[in-house]
Design an enzyme around this catalytic site. Sequence first.
Site, PDB file in Angstrom:
ATOM      1  N   HIS A 279      13.956 -19.691  17.801  1.00 25.54           N
ATOM      2  CA  HIS A 279      12.894 -18.860  17.224  1.00 25.54           C
ATOM      3  C   HIS A 279      11.575 -19.621  17.063  1.00 25.54           C
ATOM      4  O   HIS A 279      10.523 -19.015  16.969  1.00 25.54           O
ATOM      5  CB  HIS A 279      13.336 -18.306  15.871  1.00 25.54           C
TER       6      HIS A 279
ATOM      7  N   THR B   4       2.164   3.167   2.481  1.00 21.22           N
ATOM      8  CA  THR B   4       3.226   3.052   3.486  1.00 21.22           C
ATOM      9  C   THR B   4       3.545   1.606   3.847  1.00 21.22           C
ATOM     10  O   THR B   4       4.565   1.350   4.487  1.00 21.22           O
ATOM     11  CB  THR B   4       2.782   3.729   4.800  1.00 21.22           C
TER      12      THR B   4
ATOM     13  N   CYS C  77       0.882  -1.176   0.000  1.00 23.24           N
ATOM     14  CA  CYS C  77       0.000   0.000   0.000  1.00 23.24           C
ATOM     15  C   CYS C  77       0.914   1.219   0.000  1.00 23.24           C
ATOM     16  O   CYS C  77       2.095   1.097  -0.353  1.00 23.24           O
ATOM     17  CB  CYS C  77      -1.003  -0.024   1.165  1.00 23.24           C
TER      18      CYS C  77
HETATM   19  C1  RB5 Z   1      -4.020   5.279   0.688  1.00 26.42           C
HETATM   20  O1  RB5 Z   1      -4.104   6.625   0.432  1.00 26.42           O
HETATM   21  C2  RB5 Z   1      -3.110   5.015   1.882  1.00 26.42           C
HETATM   22  O2  RB5 Z   1      -3.710   5.470   3.040  1.00 26.42           O
HETATM   23  C3  RB5 Z   1      -2.773   3.550   1.968  1.00 26.42           C
HETATM   24  O3  RB5 Z   1      -2.189   3.146   0.781  1.00 26.42           O
HETATM   25  C4  RB5 Z   1      -1.803   3.141   3.064  1.00 26.42           C
HETATM   26  O4  RB5 Z   1      -0.660   3.931   3.046  1.00 26.42           O
HETATM   27  C5  RB5 Z   1      -2.368   2.951   4.398  1.00 26.42           C
HETATM   28  O5  RB5 Z   1      -1.699   2.510   5.344  1.00 26.42           O
END
Ligand code: RB5
Length: 146
Positions: free
Chosen positions: A135, A69, A67
Amino acid sequence: MKVDKIFIASDHAGFEVKEQIKELLMGKFQVVDLGCDSKDISVDYPDFSHKMAQNLQKDDDFGILICGTGIGISIAANRHKNVRCALCHDVSTAKLSREHNNANVIAFGARVVGLSVIIDMLDAFFNTQFAGGRHQNRVEKINFGD
Ligand code: RB5
């Protein structure tokens, strides 16, 4: 390390990177794309985390989640007991997520990590065995409750 299928999924923020790395991986592995299908249509990242969890059925199945981040999509994926999703930012975290945590899914953020680092992280992730030993017990303790 034995890899059967690699499932890959992203939200719109990760779509372009998903397409790029899918091309690279398809030469070496069986890759199954779980969406999304466009960078231009806004979607909700948890939908793809849940789809990933539903598809991971075997020990040799692995996943890649992307996504913006990597944070949201990894948090949602880790709500599922069959998922150990590691949000990685560099080769060291990618390698150690396999060696120490037996991660079966790697997540990263398309908006915060460059493509060459991503390629190196995937190489480390898919070429590192779980170390077991001390682990093993720790990984077994991750799931609790029902
Ligand atoms: C989308 O705009 C963004 O919020 C998503 O891709 C992600 O970074 C969320 O954690």
